[in-house]
Design a protein around this motif. Structure first.
Motif, short mmCIF file in Angstrom:
data_model
loop_
_atom_site.label_atom_id
_atom_site.label_comp_id
_atom_site.label_asym_id
_atom_site.label_seq_id
_atom_site.Cartn_x
_atom_site.Cartn_y
_atom_site.Cartn_z
N VAL A 103 -6.86 3.33 5.45
CA VAL A 103 -6.92 3.13 6.90
C VAL A 103 -5.53 2.83 7.44
N TYR A 104 -4.83 1.90 6.78
CA TYR A 104 -3.48 1.57 7.22
C TYR A 104 -2.54 2.76 7.04
N ALA A 105 -2.67 3.45 5.91
CA ALA A 105 -1.78 4.59 5.64
C ALA A 105 -1.96 5.69 6.68
N ALA A 106 -3.20 5.93 7.09
CA ALA A 106 -3.47 6.97 8.10
C ALA A 106 -2.81 6.65 9.43
N LEU A 107 -2.57 5.37 9.66
CA LEU A 107 -1.91 4.95 10.91
C LEU A 107 -0.41 4.80 10.72
N GLY A 108 0.09 5.22 9.54
CA GLY A 108 1.52 5.12 9.28
C GLY A 108 1.99 3.70 9.05
N MET A 109 1.13 2.90 8.43
CA MET A 109 1.43 1.48 8.23
C MET A 109 1.31 1.11 6.76
N ALA A 110 2.09 0.12 6.35
CA ALA A 110 1.87 -0.50 5.04
C ALA A 110 0.61 -1.36 5.13
N TRP A 111 -0.07 -1.52 4.00
CA TRP A 111 -1.26 -2.38 3.96
C TRP A 111 -0.86 -3.81 4.29
N VAL A 112 -1.67 -4.48 5.09
CA VAL A 112 -1.38 -5.85 5.51
C VAL A 112 -2.30 -6.81 4.76
N PRO A 113 -1.77 -7.76 4.00
CA PRO A 113 -2.63 -8.74 3.33
C PRO A 113 -3.52 -9.45 4.35
N PRO A 114 -4.79 -9.67 4.03
CA PRO A 114 -5.71 -10.29 5.00
C PRO A 114 -5.21 -11.61 5.56
N VAL A 115 -4.49 -12.42 4.76
CA VAL A 115 -4.03 -13.72 5.25
C VAL A 115 -3.07 -13.60 6.43
N LEU A 116 -2.47 -12.43 6.62
CA LEU A 116 -1.50 -12.25 7.70
C LEU A 116 -2.10 -11.65 8.96
N ARG A 117 -3.36 -11.29 8.94
CA ARG A 117 -3.93 -10.50 10.04
C ARG A 117 -4.33 -11.37 11.24
N GLU A 118 -3.32 -11.93 11.90
CA GLU A 118 -3.55 -12.80 13.06
C GLU A 118 -2.74 -12.33 14.27
N ASN A 119 -2.16 -11.13 14.19
CA ASN A 119 -1.31 -10.58 15.25
C ASN A 119 -0.14 -11.52 15.55
N ARG A 120 0.57 -11.87 14.50
CA ARG A 120 1.78 -12.71 14.64
C ARG A 120 3.01 -11.93 14.17
N GLY A 121 2.99 -10.62 14.38
CA GLY A 121 4.12 -9.79 14.00
C GLY A 121 3.87 -8.93 12.79
N GLU A 122 2.70 -9.10 12.15
CA GLU A 122 2.44 -8.34 10.92
C GLU A 122 2.24 -6.86 11.18
N VAL A 123 1.72 -6.50 12.36
CA VAL A 123 1.50 -5.08 12.67
C VAL A 123 2.85 -4.36 12.78
N GLU A 124 3.79 -4.97 13.49
CA GLU A 124 5.11 -4.37 13.65
C GLU A 124 5.81 -4.24 12.30
N VAL A 125 5.68 -5.26 11.45
CA VAL A 125 6.30 -5.22 10.13
C VAL A 125 5.68 -4.09 9.29
N ALA A 126 4.36 -3.94 9.38
CA ALA A 126 3.68 -2.90 8.62
C ALA A 126 4.04 -1.51 9.12
N ILE A 127 4.27 -1.36 10.41
CA ILE A 127 4.68 -0.06 10.97
C ILE A 127 6.06 0.32 10.44
N ARG A 128 6.92 -0.69 10.27
CA ARG A 128 8.25 -0.44 9.72
C ARG A 128 8.20 -0.23 8.21
N GLY A 129 7.05 -0.46 7.60
CA GLY A 129 6.91 -0.30 6.16
C GLY A 129 7.65 -1.35 5.37
#
Length: 598
Positions: free
Chosen positions: A325-351
């Motif tokens: 799911v993350y790969a299809a959106l061009g993102m690195a996988w995000v560990p569940p503990v970080l999934r609070e929208n505190r910058g993890e989406v932007e970091v994952a987009i940058r890989g």
């Protein structure tokens, strides 16, 4: 009268339900004024029950003698058997005929102990938290002996805190309550992957309800029917072909989603949340002409209105695996503990996924207690337990003399303890025992032991245990003054909170962390799941300021050392890497840090 959980022979009571009931009995007996030895016996038995890996019901079913368990005597064993067989304890009903069971909730309020709960009941007929609030606002509590205006204000704040946390369970409680449910779901015919989702997967410190995702190919009605037939369910909230919901005896709600294999990963991602993380994911998907939901990742057909599309319309790009799911959106996988929208989406987009600390990185534990103060095990028992965990070092931090009620160490007793530490160290050269004390920060910010004693300690840990109602400026000045003492190494459980029980005391955490950075003082992330202090946001701020964080268990027995994993989870939620955590350092590196001031 409590309903019978087991009259049909198929009901299940979890160990946590048993320990909660025995705790309730002990609390009521304390209100009644019963023998403190009997009360302590119940509480010791509760500690044993909470440490068990096996079900008490299964042990009784196998004919095992519960009195062979540590601290479980004949009367407690009898009560456990009665509770599991009938859903009630006759002794609890006898005591509650005199003092209502609802009085136990009063004891959960900061500022109300057993004696005050008894007085409120006898003098004002207060039975519930609601009753108490009415009496407080009417001014009748303030006139009782032992209360007063200041005490009443404190209790009113405690009531507000109590209501804020109502319906939320601590993470360690939920883990115990959900274990049997997971085993039950795994046993459903035809079920494939089974995963926890929601806030429990994100390792939040308190949980409102639990989400379980189960993989099944076909109509899921039979799986849901199996789920809601769980013997530990108090009531069923709903059951259909894809979703079931039930409430356990403890009051914890558990929801099951039955998902086909092609969508399992997408559903796991979606139901793990958080809502804010998922919104950010969807926003990123839209920018690429994609849409993501619990069924998968889909390409929006040219010219189509996304709002008019069905749940699985469009070219499917991913769905069976969460990483996909993350790969299809061009993102690195995000560990569940970080999934609070505190910058993890932007970091994952940058890989650029962050390196997070793990339990395997921990080299030692820098706060624990022994029988020299309020611990339950000897120095050697704690040392051997640390060796069993593969640690290179640990700090023995029994309380200082201000904590006289738990045998806090005077200077003389501290030196006596050092002799025993030396004896144990000689027998166990494979681990370094650091001489330490958890030194109380006194009212004015001075420390509870003289400088000559502090100078002989290997590591100095300081903390607040008294006068927690000081105003923000006073408390902040008090803590920072203590940190300025040249011997201080670590500030322990910095905000003093007890989750779902006591709010943090008034402290300017930003000022405290800035002082820690200036003074080269580490701050503790107390791993006890009742504390988890500092919280994840404060931990992240410590990282930003370059303040070393110590993950310590504050263990009072060998069993307490296992709480390290809760602290590591909290550290991961705060984005800490191994380099941010002081006790990931090797013994040589730790010695270097402790000698940092020359």
């Amino acid at each position: 009268m409590a309903r019978s959980f087991f009259s049909d022979g198929h009901r299940l009571m979890e160990n946590l339900d048993v320990s909660r009931t025995l705790t309730e009995l002990a609390d009521l007996l304390e209100i009644q004024g019963a023998s403190p030895f009997r009360i302590r016996a119940y509480r010791n038995a509760v500690n044993t029950i909470n440490s068990l890996s096996r079900s008490l019901q299964a042990m009784l079913g196998a004919g095992e003698d519960l009195t062979e368990l540590p601290a479980v005597g004949d009367s407690v064993a009898k009560y456990i058997a009665e509770l599991i067989e009938t859903g009630r304890i006759s002794r609890l009903e006898e005591v509650s005929a005199e003092y209502p069971r609802s009085l136990v909730q009063l004891m959960r309020l900061d500022g109300v102990g057993p004696k005050k709960a008894k007085k409120l009941f006898l003098d004002l007929k207060v039975r519930t938290v609601d009753d108490l609030e009415v009496e407080l606002r009417a001014g009748r509590v303030q006139g009782l002996d032992g209360f007063g205006v200041r005490s009443a204000d404190k209790i009113l704040r405690a009531i507000a805190d109590h209501r804020k946390h109502a319906g939320r369970f601590q993470i360690h409680e939920v883990e115990k309550l959900i274990a049997g449910v997971l085993e039950h779901v795994h046993a459903a015919p035809g079920v494939g992957r089974v995963k926890i989702a929601g806030s429990l997967r994100r390792r939040k410190e308190t949980i409102g309800d639990v989400d379980i995702i189960a993989e099944f190919d076909g109509d899921g009605t039979a799986v849901v029917d199996h789920f809601v037939a769980y013997s530990g369910a108090e009531r069923i909230s709903g059951a259909g072909s894809t979703k079931g919901s039930m409430v356990l005896h403890s009051g914890l709600q558990v929801d099951l989603r039955v998902i086909p294999p092609r969508s399992f990963g997408a559903a796991l991602q979606y139901f793990s949340g958080s809502k804010e993380h998922n919104v950010a994911m969807r926003t990123h998907a839209v920018r690429q002409g994609l849409r993501v939901n619990e069924w998968g990742v889909f390409r929006v057909p040219d010219g189509a209105d996304p709002a008019s599309l069905g749940k699985e319309d469009g070219e499917r790009l991913a769905g069976d695996a969460e990483e996909g799911v993350y790969a299809a959106l061009g993102m690195a996988w995000v560990p569940p503990v970080l999934r609070e929208n505190r910058g993890e989406v932007e970091v994952a987009i940058r890989g650029e996924p962050p390196e997070l600390v793990s339990l395997e990185d921990i080299r030692g534990d820098l706060q624990m207690h022994s029988t020299w103060s309020d611990g339950k095990a000897s120095i050697e028992e704690m040392a051997r337990a640390c060796i069993a965990r593969g640690y290179e070092y640990f700090a023995l931090t029994d309380h200082s003399q201000a904590m006289a009620m738990v045998g806090g160490l005077t200077p003389e007793r501290a030196r006596e303890q050092w002799l025993e530490i030396a004896e144990v160290q000689a027998r166990l050269p494979e681990i370094l025992i650091l001489r330490s004390v958890e030194v109380d920060i006194l009212k004015d910010g001075s420390l509870d032991l003289p400088d000559d004693v502090l100078a002989e300690l290997d590591v100095v840990v300081v903390s607040v245990h008294s006068l927690m109602d000081q105003d923000r400026r006073t408390m902040t000045d008090r803590v920072i003054r203590a940190m300025r003492h040249p011997s201080v190494d670590i500030l322990a459980h910095p905000t003093g909170r007890l989750i779902n029980r006591r709010e943090p005391f008034e402290l300017d955490v930003e000022a405290m962390l800035e002082a820690a950075a200036e003074l080269s003082v580490a701050v503790e992330l107390n791993a006890n799941p009742n504390r988890l202090d500092l919280n994840d946001l404060h931990v992240h701020r410590a990282k930003e300021l370059g303040v070393p964080v110590v993950i310590s268990t504050d263990a009072h027995s060998p069993r307490g050392l296992a709480d390290m994993r809760f602290g590591v989870d909290q550290a991961r939620r705060g984005w800490l890497s191994p380099a941010d955590v002081l006790n990931t350092r090797s013994l040589a590196e730790m010695k270097m840090w402790l000698g940092r001031r020359g």
